[in-house]
Design an enzyme around this catalytic site. Structure first.
Site, PDB file in Angstrom:
ATOM      1  N   GLY A  86       0.797  -1.221   0.000  1.00  0.00           N
ATOM      2  CA  GLY A  86       0.000   0.000   0.000  1.00  0.00           C
ATOM      3  C   GLY A  86       0.831   1.273   0.000  1.00  0.00           C
ATOM      4  O   GLY A  86       0.344   2.332   0.388  1.00  0.00           O
ATOM      5  N   SER A  89       3.977   1.713  -4.864  1.00  0.00           N
ATOM      6  CA  SER A  89       5.215   1.514  -5.623  1.00  0.00           C
ATOM      7  C   SER A  89       4.981   1.475  -7.128  1.00  0.00           C
ATOM      8  O   SER A  89       5.818   1.968  -7.887  1.00  0.00           O
ATOM      9  CB  SER A  89       6.002   0.303  -5.135  1.00  0.00           C
ATOM     10  N   SER A  90       3.838   0.960  -7.597  1.00  0.00           N
ATOM     11  CA  SER A  90       3.645   0.932  -9.059  1.00  0.00           C
ATOM     12  C   SER A  90       3.392   2.347  -9.588  1.00  0.00           C
ATOM     13  O   SER A  90       3.836   2.692 -10.687  1.00  0.00           O
ATOM     14  CB  SER A  90       2.533  -0.036  -9.468  1.00  0.00           C
ATOM     15  N   ASP A 136      -2.639   7.498  -5.679  1.00  0.00           N
ATOM     16  CA  ASP A 136      -1.209   7.177  -5.608  1.00  0.00           C
ATOM     17  C   ASP A 136      -0.418   7.961  -6.653  1.00  0.00           C
ATOM     18  O   ASP A 136       0.663   8.492  -6.365  1.00  0.00           O
ATOM     19  CB  ASP A 136      -0.984   5.678  -5.883  1.00  0.00           C
TER      20      ASP A 136
HETATM   21  O1  PMV Z   1      -3.702  -0.364  -1.168  1.00  0.00           O
HETATM   22  P1  PMV Z   1      -3.621   1.122  -1.013  1.00  0.00           P
HETATM   23  O2  PMV Z   1      -2.763   1.600   0.062  1.00  0.00           O
HETATM   24  O3  PMV Z   1      -3.359   1.839  -2.293  1.00  0.00           O
HETATM   25  O4  PMV Z   1      -5.027   1.597  -0.470  1.00  0.00           O
HETATM   26  C1  PMV Z   1      -6.159   1.490  -1.165  1.00  0.00           C
HETATM   27  C2  PMV Z   1      -7.136   2.473  -0.641  1.00  0.00           C
HETATM   28  C3  PMV Z   1      -8.558   1.986  -0.742  1.00  0.00           C
HETATM   29  O5  PMV Z   1      -9.376   3.061  -0.343  1.00  0.00           O
HETATM   30  C4  PMV Z   1      -8.795   0.811   0.197  1.00  0.00           C
HETATM   31  C5  PMV Z   1      -8.917   1.544  -2.148  1.00  0.00           C
HETATM   32  C6  PMV Z   1      -8.992   2.659  -3.175  1.00  0.00           C
HETATM   33  O6  PMV Z   1      -9.066   2.325  -4.372  1.00  0.00           O
HETATM   34  O7  PMV Z   1      -9.026   3.837  -2.833  1.00  0.00           O
END
Ligand code: PMV
Length: 323
Positions: A86, A89-90, A136
């Site tokens: 989470g 990294s990608s 991200d």
């Molecule tokens: O796996 P991560 O840290 O990128 O977290 C995903 C966050 C969520 O809200 C659970 C899913 C999303 O698509 O926003």
């Protein structure tokens, strides 16, 4: 040779609730991914022949985004992030690669964070069957503190809007920033890795199932939405105590949504006496927790003693850059 670095991210507030239309708040961390490219006789990735079908993010950026038809490249990747945990990294890989390729093709053109955020988001979407939030990728491209929501959240600075055709229909997001005040410079994040992998897809499906069987759990998601807004107010005002309290409250709601794990709870409990607040971060089930602290050494030691692997970062590192 050209090298670019892009940071990973840590979600401070709003994981899972963001899937139901509430805002998510993420900060860029000091650790990330460095991609180096140099011209070569053949296409090489990490010292081996580059097999494009195995690397959808990389092939998408080279072929679909840049339509690269120049000299073959030797691509090297170095990551200081916990992978499948989470930390984005990608997204960091996509941003660093796109920045390195752009600099290779147009060395005089300055990097444009918004353009890179869009490229990296398209790479994530293409690699994940059209399903990817821009959280991200935008955080890694732009750095600092980023808020992603269906509509712009009060008190944030709008950066760009973006949309995606997903298998479930068109989705739209507003991407904004929050300036981190100087008062927060004396605080640190300590991220604690459980050592256990976490599957975002299955955790999101688990919450959807829980809410459909127990409609009252929708209240937890709404509470996370309110906590996120309170956390953002505390962050903007540089109020560390209130920020930490909001993180504790968020963890409590995520526990109620059954996305924490014994190991995550153990690390959160170990960190709390030495922190202002602590919670799981990201999808949960495994992966990482995060603590806000003014004593990162002490907090790291507590996490380590409880069986986690700590990583210290300031709050909101700089975005993608050529190194
Ligand atoms: O796996 P991560 O840290 O990128 O977290 C995903 C966050 C969520 O809200 C659970 C899913 C999303 O698509 O926003």
């Amino acid at each position: 040779m050209i090298s670019a670095f892009a940071p990973g991210k840590c979600i401070l507030f709003g994981e899972h609730a963001v899937v139901f239309g509430h805002p998510a708040v993420a900060v860029a961390v000091d650790h990330g991914v460095t991609v180096s490219v140099s011209e070569s006789k053949d296409w090489v990735l990490e010292g081996k022949p580059f097999l494009k079908d195995r690397h959808p993010h990389i092939s998408h950026i080279l072929e679909n985004v840049f339509q690269y038809d120049g000299t073959p490249l030797c691509i090297d990747i170095e990551s200081s992030l916990f992978s499948a945990a989470g930390m984005g990294s990608s997204a960091a890989l996509s941003n660093a690669l796109a920045a390195a390729i752009q600099c290779h093709l147009k060395p005089d053109e300055p990097l444009d964070g918004i353009k890179l955020a869009r490229i990296a988001h398209s790479a994530e979407a293409s690699a994940q069957k059209g399903r990817a939030s821009p959280t991200d990728t935008a955080t890694s491209a732009l750095g600092g503190c980023i808020v992603v929501s269906d509509t712009q959240v009060d008190g944030t600075r709008h950066i760009f809007d973006t949309e995606l055709d997903t298998p479930e229909g068109k989705r739209h997001w507003s991407v904004s920033a929050v300036d981190i005040p100087e008062d927060l410079e004396q605080s640190w994040l300590v991220i604690g890795y459980t050592g256990e992998g976490s599957s975002t897809g299955s955790m999101v499906a688990k919450v959807a199932d829980l809410v459909s069987k127990n409609p009252e759990k929708m209240g937890d998601l709404e509470s996370i939405g309110k906590i996120t807004k309170a956390g953002l107010t505390a962050l903007s005002a540089g109020n560390l105590e209130a920020l930490g309290m909001a993180m504790d409250a968020c963890h409590h709601k995520l526990q109620s949504l059954e996305v924490s794990s014994n190991k995550l709870d153990m690390l959160v409990l170990a960190a709390r006496p030495h922190s202002l607040g602590a919670k799981l971060t990201g999808a949960g089930g495994g992966g990482c927790m995060v603590a806000l602290t003014t004593d990162p050494k002490r907090t790291s030691e507590a996490i380590e003693v409880a069986g986690g692997i700590p990583m210290i970062s300031k709050l909101g590192s700089e975005g993608v850059r050529i190194t």
